[in-house]
Design an enzyme around this catalytic site. Structure first.
Site, PDB file in Angstrom:
ATOM      1  N   ASP A   1       0.832  -1.210   0.000  1.00  0.00           N
ATOM      2  CA  ASP A   1       0.000   0.000   0.000  1.00  0.00           C
ATOM      3  C   ASP A   1       0.865   1.257   0.000  1.00  0.00           C
ATOM      4  OD1 ASP A   1      -2.307  -1.669   0.454  1.00  0.00           O
ATOM      5  OD2 ASP A   1      -1.612  -1.852   2.507  1.00  0.00           O
TER       6      ASP A   1
ATOM      7  N   SER B   1       2.324   6.855   0.501  1.00  0.00           N
ATOM      8  CA  SER B   1       1.569   5.972   1.378  1.00  0.00           C
ATOM      9  C   SER B   1       0.123   6.057   0.919  1.00  0.00           C
ATOM     10  CB  SER B   1       1.697   6.432   2.833  1.00  0.00           C
ATOM     11  OG  SER B   1       0.856   5.659   3.639  1.00  0.00           O
ATOM     12  N   ARG B   2      -0.399   4.918   0.429  1.00  0.00           N
ATOM     13  CA  ARG B   2      -1.697   4.990  -0.233  1.00  0.00           C
ATOM     14  C   ARG B   2      -2.891   4.950   0.715  1.00  0.00           C
ATOM     15  NH1 ARG B   2       1.006   2.697  -5.044  1.00  0.00           N
ATOM     16  NH2 ARG B   2       1.219   0.651  -4.127  1.00  0.00           N
ATOM     17  N   VAL B   3      -2.721   4.383   1.895  1.00  0.00           N
ATOM     18  CA  VAL B   3      -3.888   4.328   2.782  1.00  0.00           C
ATOM     19  C   VAL B   3      -3.660   5.003   4.130  1.00  0.00           C
ATOM     20  CG1 VAL B   3      -4.812   2.195   1.802  1.00  0.00           C
ATOM     21  CG2 VAL B   3      -3.228   2.075   3.712  1.00  0.00           C
TER      22      VAL B   3
END
Lengths: 508, 133
Positions: free
Chosen positions: A345, A370-372
């Site tokens: 992620d 940081s995707r989430v």
């Protein structure tokens, strides 16, 4: 045995014999036809399952192996130990179970091999539970979106690329760029902030001297009590190196499933892929790109999918993963790096150039993401760091223009000045993770321009002074801030006030 | 059986068994041996024999290795055949006094170790395991 009476002894003996009689019957056996390089080829055992444990009866006792290649005519099994005692003609039995390892709180503070056997010279580990090494990941309904922060204590990460509990964030970079240092700091931070997160560090084919050093450091910092180290060295058989991350994940899952929070650190998955390639080639599986087998993606995707934030129904525990990948000459578009980037992620990219410029941790603001984690960021840090990443990326771009020596307008100059101070602020010594209040105060002071008049070389000193003053003069406010809630205007004003005083002293 | 696509060992074993049932066993074994030499599979002869034995068990013919401390009587052997569910039992007998008593049966991927020696060994093993645990 000394206190047992004769009657008890007879009873016990009878019981043991009865048990043997009961277990007796026709059993299926196979025969080793070939053996070498840690692989045994077995004829027979048609009922063997994938990943099932086989017991090879050698003259010096049972040697275990697990079946990986189930073919029409024979089974390819990987030995869990040395192949020296195994010979062609030896009989092979099915154990009737897939590989399991001991799991539980008894493992905390210990250094173990992938089968849960102690490597630290301590007593034998007796756990109440065992966990299967290969286990299906939790399904959709069993999960919840990532929303709690997993603070690393590293300002650059917590402010720009926040990690949440249950997230998989890749640490990627060339050798000697500080990848392991980030993991160590994160572990130390869990102890300092009393986050209650269990650390599981997996050394995959790491030098034993490096592991010993790391364990010493963890003990020194008082982190070992909440840490499990699963260690494999380059001299271990490829099967052990291959098993290490799966076995360690089983150990981490125990805490996740019991409503606790665990942090998995796989150091590193490049070596894991290499070990799996060795096994696959020896098992005669067809080689693909870079000679890796066709299922090398699945190798890592099934491992990392086990990291999850569980739903409240399942106890709300979490398993966060920080896998590490070592690149060659900064090439993140090679086979294994792209695979793992697409599975995780987000990634924290470590740059060699930054490292040698003295910017440590050498985190690249442009290539990291940081995707989430945004939803999981501590509110306090989020409230002050919203423009940090953009500002830093713009500065790094502008900084390259400055090298041409052209005249700059005031706005650009100001941006560069601010960027230099920000870069300086984000530098952080190893083993010194920062608490929430320290991060908020430092970022807020620089963001609001209070340190604009402080020479760049003195920024770290100014930061240290600011933090000392805040702690001595406004301890209660800082304690409140450290809880992580959005800071009150009053607290922010206090920070600015103290920062201005500090800046004034530094200018003189 | 002509050269061309290589036959799998299992297919070869099935061919031999079929021929054995139709009474052309000797010829089939010779042909299989020639085929194995021609396709450079001499090393897999043992595996082929085991394959053949395994397929034979499906039709009730068992080829078994029997190890016992003394020579087995015919009635004992017929009991063993009954135990295995065999219509026909070809036994390769070995007398080995070190097994002390009982019998060990090994047939086509199956094993029954009912010797006294095995029981004592297992008892020793469970005891040593308990001590280390």
């Amino acid at each position: 045995m000394t206190n047992i009476t004769v009657t008890e002894l007879t009873k016990e003996l009878k019981g043991a014999i009865a048990k043997l009689e009961a277990a007796e019957g026709l059993e299926t056996v196979g025969v080793v036809t070939r053996v070498g390089d840690g692989i045994a080829w077995v004829h027979g055992l048609k009922s063997a399952g994938y990943s099932e444990v086989l017991e090879i009866e050698t003259e010096s006792g049972i040697v275990e192996a697990f079946a990986l290649n189930l073919m029409e005519d024979e089974i390819g099994a990987v030995l869990l130990g040395s192949d020296e005692t195994v010979r062609a003609g030896h009989k092979v039995k099915l154990k009737g179970e897939v590989l399991s390892v001991p799991v539980g709180e008894e493992l905390l503070g210990r250094v173990v091999d992938p089968l849960g056997r102690p490597l630290d010279g301590g007593p034998a580990i007796k756990t109440k539970h065992t966990g299967p090494v290969e286990r299906e990941a939790i399904g959709v309904m069993g999960r919840k979106s990532v929303h709690e922060p997993m603070m690393t204590g590293i300002v650059a990460i917590d402010a720009m690329f926040p990690i949440g509990r249950g997230q998989r964030e890749l640490i990627i970079g060339d050798r000697q760029t500080g990848k392991t240092a980030i993991l160590v700091d994160t572990m130390i931070n869990q102890a300092r902030q009393k986050s209650g997160v269990i650390n599981v560090y997996v050394a995959i084919g790491q030098k034993l001297s490096k592991i010993a050093q790391l364990v010493d450091r963890l003990k020194h910092e008082g982190v070992m009590d909440q840490t499990i180290v699963v260690a494999t060295s380059p001299s271990d058989p490829a099967s052990m190196v291959y098993l290490a991350p799966y076995a360690a994940t089983a150990m981490g899952e125990y805490f996740r499933d019991n409503g606790d929070h665990a942090l998995m650190m796989y150091d590193d998955l490049s070596k894991h892929a290499v070990a799996y390639r060795q096994m696959s080639l020896l098992l005669r599986r067809p080689p693909g790109r870079e000679a890796y087998p066709g299922d090398v993606f699945y190798l890592h995707s099934r491992l990392l999918e086990r990291s999850a934030k569980l739903s409240d129904d399942l106890g709300g525990g979490s398993l966060t993963a920080l896998p590490v990948i070592e690149t060659q000459a900064g090439d993140i578009s090679a086979y294994i790096p792209t695979n793992v980037i697409s599975i995780t992620d987000g990634q924290i990219f470590m740059e060699t150039d930054l490292f040698y410029q003295g910017i440590r941790p050498a985190i690249s603001a442009g290539l990291s993401v940081s995707r989430v984690g945004g939803n999981a960021q501590t509110k306090a840090v989020k409230s002050v760091s919203s423009h940090l990443k953009l500002g830093l990326s713009q500065f790094r771009e502008l900084a390259s223009f400055v090298q041409f020596g052209s005249d700059l307008d005031d706005a650009t100059k100001a941006q560069i000045e601010r960027g230099q101070r920000l870069t300086e602020l984000l530098k952080q010594h190893q083993y010194q993770p920062m608490g929430i209040w320290e991060q908020v105060a430092s970022i807020h002071a620089v963001n609001e321009g209070t340190f604009d008049d402080v020479p760049v070389a003195k920024i770290k000193e100014a930061q240290a002074t600011l933090l000392t003053r805040l702690w001595t003069e406004h301890k209660e406010a800082m304690r409140t801030l450290n809880k992580g809630d959005k800071p009150s205007d009053e607290t922010l004003k206090t920070i600015i006030k103290v920062a201005k005083e500090t800046a004034k002293d530094m200018k003189d | 059986m002509s050269a061309g696509r290589k036959l799998s060992r299992r297919k070869l074993a099935e061919y031999v068994v079929d021929e054995l049932h139709s009474g052309n066993g000797d010829k089939a074994i010779q042909r299989a041996a020639a085929y194995m030499i021609e396709t450079k599979q001499k090393h897999a002869v043992d595996s082929l024999v085991r394959d053949i034995e395994e397929i034979l068990t499906d039709s009730g013919t068992f080829v078994a290795d029997l190890t016992s401390a003394r020579k087995l009587s015919d009635s004992e052997k017929s009991d063993i055949a009954k135990l295995l569910g065999a219509k026909k039992l070809h036994a390769r007998e070995t007398v080995d006094t070190t097994v002390l008593g009982g019998v060990k049966i090994e047939a086509a991927g199956q094993r029954l170790d009912a010797t006294l020696r095995h029981k004592i060994d297992s008892l020793k093993e469970t005891d040593s395991r308990r001590e280390t645990a």
